[in-house]
Design a protein around this motif. Structure first.
Motif, PDB file in Angstrom:
ATOM      1  N   ILE A   8      -9.033   2.763  10.542  1.00 41.82           N
ATOM      2  CA  ILE A   8      -8.387   4.072  10.687  1.00 41.82           C
ATOM      3  C   ILE A   8      -7.120   4.139   9.825  1.00 41.82           C
ATOM      4  O   ILE A   8      -6.825   5.172   9.227  1.00 41.82           O
ATOM      5  N   ILE A   9      -6.382   3.037   9.721  1.00 42.12           N
ATOM      6  CA  ILE A   9      -5.189   3.004   8.871  1.00 42.12           C
ATOM      7  C   ILE A   9      -5.569   3.179   7.409  1.00 42.12           C
ATOM      8  O   ILE A   9      -4.910   3.914   6.666  1.00 42.12           O
ATOM      9  N   VAL A  10      -6.621   2.523   6.984  1.00 45.46           N
ATOM     10  CA  VAL A  10      -7.083   2.667   5.599  1.00 45.46           C
ATOM     11  C   VAL A  10      -7.497   4.111   5.330  1.00 45.46           C
ATOM     12  O   VAL A  10      -7.154   4.689   4.288  1.00 45.46           O
ATOM     13  N   LEU A  11      -8.182   4.719   6.281  1.00 45.48           N
ATOM     14  CA  LEU A  11      -8.575   6.127   6.132  1.00 45.48           C
ATOM     15  C   LEU A  11      -7.353   7.042   6.103  1.00 45.48           C
ATOM     16  O   LEU A  11      -7.349   8.063   5.409  1.00 45.48           O
ATOM     17  N   PHE A  39      -6.575   9.576   3.085  1.00 44.92           N
ATOM     18  CA  PHE A  39      -6.387  11.011   3.307  1.00 44.92           C
ATOM     19  C   PHE A  39      -5.043  11.489   2.767  1.00 44.92           C
ATOM     20  O   PHE A  39      -4.951  12.563   2.169  1.00 44.92           O
ATOM     21  N   TYR A  40      -3.987  10.713   2.962  1.00 35.89           N
ATOM     22  CA  TYR A  40      -2.643  11.095   2.515  1.00 35.89           C
ATOM     23  C   TYR A  40      -2.282  10.415   1.197  1.00 35.89           C
ATOM     24  O   TYR A  40      -1.108  10.162   0.927  1.00 35.89           O
ATOM     25  N   TYR A  41      -3.260  10.153   0.367  1.00 32.81           N
ATOM     26  CA  TYR A  41      -3.052   9.419  -0.874  1.00 32.81           C
ATOM     27  C   TYR A  41      -2.057  10.116  -1.804  1.00 32.81           C
ATOM     28  O   TYR A  41      -1.210   9.460  -2.423  1.00 32.81           O
ATOM     29  N   SER A  42      -2.138  11.423  -1.914  1.00 32.33           N
ATOM     30  CA  SER A  42      -1.249  12.129  -2.848  1.00 32.33           C
ATOM     31  C   SER A  42       0.212  11.986  -2.438  1.00 32.33           C
ATOM     32  O   SER A  42       1.085  11.803  -3.293  1.00 32.33           O
ATOM     33  N   SER A  43       0.496  12.023  -1.155  1.00 30.60           N
ATOM     34  CA  SER A  43       1.877  11.865  -0.692  1.00 30.60           C
ATOM     35  C   SER A  43       2.351  10.426  -0.845  1.00 30.60           C
ATOM     36  O   SER A  43       3.496  10.182  -1.244  1.00 30.60           O
ATOM     37  N   VAL A  44       1.486   9.476  -0.546  1.00 26.80           N
ATOM     38  CA  VAL A  44       1.848   8.066  -0.709  1.00 26.80           C
ATOM     39  C   VAL A  44       2.080   7.760  -2.185  1.00 26.80           C
ATOM     40  O   VAL A  44       3.019   7.041  -2.539  1.00 26.80           O
ATOM     41  N   GLN A  45       1.268   8.327  -3.045  1.00 27.84           N
ATOM     42  CA  GLN A  45       1.430   8.125  -4.480  1.00 27.84           C
ATOM     43  C   GLN A  45       2.751   8.718  -4.971  1.00 27.84           C
ATOM     44  O   GLN A  45       3.435   8.112  -5.799  1.00 27.84           O
ATOM     45  N   LYS A  46       3.136   9.895  -4.469  1.00 30.52           N
ATOM     46  CA  LYS A  46       4.424  10.485  -4.834  1.00 30.52           C
ATOM     47  C   LYS A  46       5.575   9.571  -4.432  1.00 30.52           C
ATOM     48  O   LYS A  46       6.529   9.383  -5.191  1.00 30.52           O
ATOM     49  N   LEU A  47       5.480   9.019  -3.232  1.00 35.37           N
ATOM     50  CA  LEU A  47       6.546   8.163  -2.742  1.00 35.37           C
ATOM     51  C   LEU A  47       6.653   6.884  -3.573  1.00 35.37           C
ATOM     52  O   LEU A  47       7.757   6.487  -3.971  1.00 35.37           O
ATOM     53  N   SER A  68       7.615  13.127   6.657  1.00 32.84           N
ATOM     54  CA  SER A  68       6.631  13.163   7.734  1.00 32.84           C
ATOM     55  C   SER A  68       5.623  12.020   7.683  1.00 32.84           C
ATOM     56  O   SER A  68       4.978  11.715   8.691  1.00 32.84           O
ATOM     57  N   LEU A  69       5.494  11.348   6.541  1.00 33.97           N
ATOM     58  CA  LEU A  69       4.498  10.272   6.417  1.00 33.97           C
ATOM     59  C   LEU A  69       4.666   9.134   7.425  1.00 33.97           C
ATOM     60  O   LEU A  69       3.700   8.775   8.115  1.00 33.97           O
TER      61      LEU A  69
END
Length: 143
Positions: free
Chosen positions: A19-22, A26-34, A104-105
Motif C-alpha cells: 500500500i505504501i508503494v502504491l 499515485f502521488y509520484y508527481s508531488s514526490v518528484q517535485k519535492l 500535505s504529503l
C-alpha cells in the motif's frame, strides 16, 4: 517456508508495504517535485535528501520491530483526516499551490497509516513519517 508470492503478502505488514508503494506511485508527481526541489536548491533545503534517508532508516527499524504485531484495525477518525488532507492536496493541485501540495504529503502518508492500522499501532511509524516536515520548503518564495 513456501516461496509462493501470494503467501508472502498474506501478512498485514507486507500488505501495508504494498500500500505504501502504491501511495508513492499515485502521488509520484508531488514526490518528484519535492525531490527535485531538494536537489536543485543550493543550500536552503539541500538537507532534504539526507533527512529522507534518516526517515527511511527509522521507518524500516519501526517496521522490522513491529511487523509481526501489525493488524488492520481501521480508524474512522484517521480516515476522516485522510479525506481532509486528500481534499487539500487535490485542491492545491487544481489551483497550483505547490506549498500546500508538498505540505500535505507527509500528513497523507501518516493518516493513511492511522486509517489502516489505527492510532495505537501507527504511533511508532508517525515519527519517521512526520520528521520529513523539517525538510519541506514552506517559506520559500520561488517554489
Amino acid at each position: 517456508m513456501d516461496s509462493n508470492i501470494f503467501t508472502r503478502f498474506n501478512k498485514p505488514a507486507n500488505l501495508l508495504l504494498v500500500i505504501i508503494v502504491l501511495f508513492f506511485v499515485f502521488y509520484y508527481s508531488s514526490v518528484q517535485k519535492l525531490i527535485n526541489f531538494w536537489v536543485s536548491s543550493e543550500y536552503t533545503y539541500s538537507h532534504g535528501i539526507l533527512l529522507l534517508i534518516v526517515c527511511s532508516y527509522y521507518f524500516y527499524k519501526s517496521w522490522k520491530i513491529n511487523r509481526d504485531n501489525i493488524d488492520f484495525s481501521f480508524s474512522l477518525s484517521g480516515l476522516l483526516l485522510l479525506l481532509v488532507f486528500s481534499s487539500a492536496w487535490l485542491a492545491s493541485k487544481i489551483i497550483f499551490v505547490e506549498t500546500v501540495e508538498l505540505l500535505s504529503l507527509p500528513f497523507l502518508l501518516a493518516f493513511l497509516f492511522v486509517s489502516l492500522i489505527g492510532w495505537r499501532q501507527s504511533k511508532s511509524f508517525l515519527f519517521p513519517i512526520l520528521l520529513i516536515l523539517l525538510a519541506l520548503p514552506l517559506f520559500q518564495w520561488s517554489i
